[in-house]
Design a protein around this motif. Structure first.
Motif, short mmCIF file in Angstrom:
data_model
loop_
_atom_site.label_atom_id
_atom_site.label_comp_id
_atom_site.label_asym_id
_atom_site.label_seq_id
_atom_site.Cartn_x
_atom_site.Cartn_y
_atom_site.Cartn_z
N LYS A 6 0.83 -1.20 0.00
CA LYS A 6 0.00 0.00 0.00
C LYS A 6 0.87 1.26 0.00
N THR A 7 1.95 1.23 0.76
CA THR A 7 2.85 2.38 0.84
C THR A 7 3.58 2.59 -0.48
N MET A 8 4.01 1.52 -1.13
CA MET A 8 4.65 1.66 -2.44
C MET A 8 3.66 2.23 -3.46
N ARG A 9 2.40 1.81 -3.41
CA ARG A 9 1.39 2.37 -4.31
C ARG A 9 1.16 3.86 -4.00
N TRP A 10 1.23 4.21 -2.70
CA TRP A 10 1.07 5.62 -2.32
C TRP A 10 2.19 6.44 -2.95
N PHE A 11 3.43 5.98 -2.79
CA PHE A 11 4.55 6.72 -3.39
C PHE A 11 4.38 6.83 -4.90
N SER A 12 3.96 5.75 -5.56
CA SER A 12 3.78 5.77 -7.01
C SER A 12 2.71 6.78 -7.41
#
Length: 84
Positions: A52-58
């Motif tokens: 979820k955090t990687m998707r947020w950064f993306s």
């Protein structure tokens, strides 16, 4: 590189591009000023929270910054894709 290493590399690239401390990026991405620092210090993160955090950064990546080339960029979350 591990997924945690990837997350930290993306977080550090983001902080550099935004000119902010890691704690601010941690708050923006995770709602917790200490979480990225804790991960950097060796603590763990749940897989779903990491994803979820990687998707947020993306989905929140600065337009003028370059995503780290050696790290796969995930698609934004459905909520972020709908907002675009």
């Amino acid at each position: 590189m591990s997924s945690i290493d990837d997350l930290l590399a993306v977080a550090k690239a983001y902080t550099k591009a935004e000119g902010i401390p890691l704690s601010t990026a941690s708050w923006r991405a995770l709602g917790d000023t200490k979480k990225l620092g804790d991960i950097e210090a060796g603590r763990d993160i749940q897989v779903r929270r990491l994803e979820k955090t990687m998707r947020w950064f993306s989905g929140n990546w600065p337009a003028t910054a370059v995503w780290p080339s050696d790290i796969r960029r995930p698609s934004p979350s459905p909520e972020q894709a709908g907002a675009a």
